[in-house]
Design an enzyme around this catalytic site. Structure first.
Site: not given
Length: 309
Positions: A181, A222, A226
């Site tokens: 994302h 996450h 990350d």
């Protein structure tokens, strides 16, 4: 009022038709790059699906972001996805704005060739990273006890190739470092930062990127690492790749012919490398386009007529 609307609608339609003709010419020259970029998106999806088969749930790792940010909860996890969807759709609409807006700086085909190159490079690094070490997923459906935390062996190759779309994409596990994302969000923000024209939207884009980072962590989709790795990896990839790729032509000074058939290979190469028209050729073109005036029975350029006077 009706006449004004009809006249403006006619102008808009002519603009759209002209832009479509230009973009079709560019698409004919660059379709291989776009197709390769889209194919790599599918391969990235296959890789993310594959790591889910070897994912093993376990205790959530200690995380500084989890300590500092309150957990949103499973019922509010949609917030981060909503923000990401708005960013994605807004960027897509912006890349197609040349079809309707008179003032434009980009060509839709060329900007997407560039964006896909950034995405593919980042996703290549991402696949290497999350296959190197599999972390226990922090998301709710990836935790111990969830039926979705482990995937059974596939019954057929077709099951793997189809990615169990869209359920398999939404409820993936194991593809953690680094956030996909954030790859998309940062690539979009960085692209608009360079080619966009509204300073307010540029600032808003960075604010939304920071907000998106916090929401991903608060939603426990996450780990903080990350998101942090995504921030410096994507920025570095875009920085170095942007220097290697040919610069986009500036629409304020360069006008592409309607069809690719009207351009020679040398002209295509110049335009795609942002060189545009040679300055000497441009000077000759401007001189040849000056209005002519008749003086003493001779036809000549208006500047020659003035000098003769």
């Amino acid at each position: 009022m009706t006449l004004y609307i009809r006249r403006e609608a006619s102008k808009l339609w002519k603009r759209v038709c002209s832009e479509i003709a230009t973009e079709i010419g560019l698409l004919a020259d660059n379709w291989k790059y776009l197709l390769a970029g889209l194919l790599c998106q599918y391969i990235h999806g296959l890789a993310a699906r594959g790591v889910h088969y070897i994912h093993r749930p376990g205790p959530t790792l200690q995380d500084l972001g989890y300590i500092l940010l309150p957990e949103l909860g499973q019922d509010k996890s949609y917030i981060s996805e909503t923000v990401f969807t708005c960013v994605f759709l807004s960027f897509v609409l912006w890349t197609f704005h040349p079809f309707i807006i008179k003032s434009k700086k980009i060509y839709t085909v060329l900007i997407w060739c560039r964006v896909l190159a950034f995405l593919v490079a980042c996703q290549f690094l991402r696949v290497i990273t999350f296959y190197s070490t599999q972390l226990p997923g922090p998301n709710y459906h990836c935790r111990e006890g969830s039926e979705l935390a482990r995937l059974p062996r596939p019954h057929s190759v077709l099951e793997v190739l189809l990615l169990n779309f869209p359920r398999g994409v939404i409820y993936g596990c194991g593809d953690l470092i680094f956030s996909s994302h954030m790859i998309f969000t940062l690539v979009f923000v960085l692209t608009y930062q360079k080619y966009g024209s509204k300073r307010f939207i540029k600032l808003l884009g960075w604010i939304i990127a920071i907000l998106q980072s916090l929401l991903i962590i608060a939603s426990r989709k996450h780990y903080t690492v990350d998101v942090v790795v995504a921030w410096y990896t994507v920025n570095l990839v875009v920085f170095f790749l942007d220097k290697k790729l040919p610069e986009l032509p500036d629409r304020t000074t360069v006008l592409l012919p309607v069809s690719s058939k009207d351009r020679t290979k040398e002209e295509n190469h110049k335009l795609l490398n942002g060189n545009g028209v040679d300055p000497a050729d441009r000077k000759i073109l401007l001189v040849s386009q000056r209005p002519r005036a008749q003086v003493n029975g001779n036809v000549g350029h208006t500047d020659n007529a003035t000098n003769g006077a």
